[in-house]
Design a protein around this motif. Structure first.
Motif, mmCIF file in Angstrom:
data_model
loop_
_atom_site.group_PDB
_atom_site.id
_atom_site.type_symbol
_atom_site.label_atom_id
_atom_site.label_comp_id
_atom_site.label_asym_id
_atom_site.label_seq_id
_atom_site.Cartn_x
_atom_site.Cartn_y
_atom_site.Cartn_z
ATOM 1 N N THR A 54 60.510 137.841 100.358
ATOM 2 C CA THR A 54 59.401 137.869 101.305
ATOM 3 C C THR A 54 59.807 137.362 102.683
ATOM 4 O O THR A 54 59.117 137.596 103.660
ATOM 5 N N SER A 55 60.960 136.674 102.753
ATOM 6 C CA SER A 55 61.338 136.058 104.022
ATOM 7 C C SER A 55 62.718 136.462 104.540
ATOM 8 O O SER A 55 63.088 136.073 105.637
ATOM 9 N N SER A 56 63.463 137.231 103.772
ATOM 10 C CA SER A 56 64.830 137.582 104.160
ATOM 11 C C SER A 56 65.041 139.088 104.101
ATOM 12 O O SER A 56 64.348 139.794 103.372
ATOM 13 N N ARG A 57 66.033 139.519 104.846
ATOM 14 C CA ARG A 57 66.420 140.931 104.759
ATOM 15 C C ARG A 57 67.083 141.188 103.418
ATOM 16 O O ARG A 57 67.744 140.320 102.867
ATOM 17 N N VAL A 58 66.891 142.383 102.917
ATOM 18 C CA VAL A 58 67.383 142.752 101.598
ATOM 19 C C VAL A 58 68.305 143.959 101.735
ATOM 20 O O VAL A 58 68.015 144.875 102.510
ATOM 21 N N ALA A 59 69.387 143.960 100.972
ATOM 22 C CA ALA A 59 70.240 145.139 100.832
ATOM 23 C C ALA A 59 70.201 145.534 99.364
ATOM 24 O O ALA A 59 70.619 144.772 98.497
ATOM 25 N N VAL A 60 69.655 146.688 99.080
ATOM 26 C CA VAL A 60 69.584 147.184 97.712
ATOM 27 C C VAL A 60 70.829 148.033 97.483
ATOM 28 O O VAL A 60 71.022 149.048 98.149
ATOM 29 N N VAL A 61 71.659 147.598 96.545
ATOM 30 C CA VAL A 61 72.913 148.282 96.247
ATOM 31 C C VAL A 61 72.959 148.561 94.752
ATOM 32 O O VAL A 61 72.799 147.646 93.941
ATOM 33 N N GLY A 62 73.165 149.816 94.386
ATOM 34 C CA GLY A 62 73.332 150.139 92.973
ATOM 35 C C GLY A 62 72.042 150.197 92.179
ATOM 36 O O GLY A 62 72.053 149.992 90.974
ATOM 37 N N HIS A 63 70.950 150.480 92.827
ATOM 38 C CA HIS A 63 69.656 150.588 92.138
ATOM 39 C C HIS A 63 68.877 151.721 92.775
ATOM 40 O O HIS A 63 68.839 151.858 93.993
ATOM 41 N N SER A 64 68.235 152.526 91.962
ATOM 42 C CA SER A 64 67.511 153.683 92.496
ATOM 43 C C SER A 64 66.146 153.328 93.073
ATOM 44 O O SER A 64 65.577 154.124 93.812
#
Length: 122
Positions: A54-64
């Motif tokens: 909720t408070s940080s940037r996210v990098a989604v890697v390896g998940h659809s």
């Protein structure tokens, strides 16, 4: 990014990596159903992850991002933070997911992404 810079970013907390759905080498760790998700929601690491999303940037890697469990987590996050979805092969259907979660598509595999990641800039 060199291994040294990646290690330093992990050690200083500038970068955190969470493996969300378990490992095929440990079948009991797999989170495949809503019941599995509910069973891990009370764990401190999961609560930390939810707060960070909720408070940080996210990098989604390896998940659809096509299963409801991850979608539920993604719904709660800040949507205007420049978070990214990393995939070596972005396809048209990914545009729907990117728009739904306000993610930027990055066409790289996990290794390429981590090599190019600069925690001081990102």
């Amino acid at each position: 990014m060199s291994v040294h810079k990646l290690t330093k970013a992990l050690e200083t907390g500038r970068l955190r990596i969470y493996k969300m759905n378990g490992s095929i080498s440990d079948p009991k760790s797999l989170c495949l159903t809503t019941a599995d998700l509910r069973a891990i929601e009370s764990r401190p690491v999961f609560q930390t992850l939810r707060a960070l999303m909720t408070s940080s940037r996210v990098a989604v890697v390896g998940h659809s991002l096509r299963d409801g469990n991850m979608a539920e987590l993604m719904e709660d996050r800040n949507r205007n933070d420049g978070s990214v979805y990393v995939s070596p092969a972005l396809v048209d259907v990914d545009d729907i997911t990117l728009a739904r979660f306000n993610l930027l598509g990055v066409r790289k595999d996990a290794d390429e992404f981590l090599e190019s990641f600069d925690p001081a800039r990102n």
